[in-house]
Write an enzyme that holds these catalytic residues in place. Sequence first.
Site, PDB file in Angstrom:
ATOM      1  N   ARG A  21      -3.586  -0.624   5.074  1.00 17.01           N
ATOM      2  CA  ARG A  21      -4.129  -1.696   4.244  1.00 17.01           C
ATOM      3  C   ARG A  21      -3.200  -2.896   4.094  1.00 17.01           C
ATOM      4  O   ARG A  21      -3.631  -4.043   4.285  1.00 17.01           O
ATOM      5  CB  ARG A  21      -4.507  -1.150   2.867  1.00 17.01           C
ATOM      6  CG  ARG A  21      -5.673  -0.175   2.912  1.00 17.01           C
ATOM      7  CD  ARG A  21      -5.880   0.548   1.608  1.00 17.01           C
ATOM      8  NE  ARG A  21      -4.820   1.540   1.407  1.00 17.01           N
ATOM      9  CZ  ARG A  21      -4.737   2.331   0.352  1.00 17.01           C
ATOM     10  NH1 ARG A  21      -5.639   2.244  -0.612  1.00 17.01           N
ATOM     11  NH2 ARG A  21      -3.758   3.218   0.251  1.00 17.01           N
ATOM     12  N   CYS A  55       0.859  -1.183   0.000  1.00 13.69           N
ATOM     13  CA  CYS A  55       0.000   0.000   0.000  1.00 13.69           C
ATOM     14  C   CYS A  55       0.900   1.240   0.000  1.00 13.69           C
ATOM     15  O   CYS A  55       2.057   1.152  -0.404  1.00 13.69           O
ATOM     16  CB  CYS A  55      -1.002  -0.018   1.156  1.00 13.69           C
ATOM     17  SG  CYS A  55      -0.318   0.167   2.803  1.00 13.69           S
ATOM     18  N   ASP A  60      -8.250   4.112   1.109  1.00 17.61           N
ATOM     19  CA  ASP A  60      -7.274   4.303   2.174  1.00 17.61           C
ATOM     20  C   ASP A  60      -8.013   4.853   3.393  1.00 17.61           C
ATOM     21  O   ASP A  60      -8.553   5.958   3.346  1.00 17.61           O
ATOM     22  CB  ASP A  60      -6.197   5.283   1.728  1.00 17.61           C
ATOM     23  CG  ASP A  60      -5.058   5.410   2.721  1.00 17.61           C
ATOM     24  OD1 ASP A  60      -5.172   4.896   3.863  1.00 17.61           O
ATOM     25  OD2 ASP A  60      -4.035   6.030   2.366  1.00 17.61           O
TER      26      ASP A  60
END
Length: 174
Positions: free
Chosen positions: A25, A19, A138
Amino acid sequence: MSFDRTLDESALFRICFVCTGNICRSPMAEVVFRDLIRKSGYVGAITVMSAGTGDWHVGEHSDARTIAALEAHGYDGSLHRAKQFDPNWFENLDLVVVFDRSQERILRAWATSEQDRGKVQMLLSFDSEQAAQVDVPDPYYSDAAMFDNVLGMIERSSLALFRQIEPGIRRGTP
């Protein structure tokens, strides 16, 4: 930088989740996928790690909201330390899983061959029910509810990815 304990190069299949900062994540996906590996008896056959495209969180724990969301769902994300993806890792990886189009562009630009560019895949692409969404949002600038939502997306897509890999691992061929 080395892979430390995170990449067993002798494994049949090697995955890196990437990520942006490696604190939300990708650590979620790493923890979820390690749990799938453990519960399915494939420890040593599949290895997984995570990293970020940026270096601004290197060495830090996951975001506290990431750890809390994982704990609420029965996972332990407390040992994670952020690291930045190194393009030299491509040769030791079978799959590089990203969460949004920005990361996909960055990783494919860092790849030096078509083979390595082909290793870069979007997480939601593995789950037919979520693939149309394309990006996993996100949660960094959001609230705890978004972290839970993102974790749910990651769990579903990770299970779909695992189900695609697992038959080859069972046969002993990636």
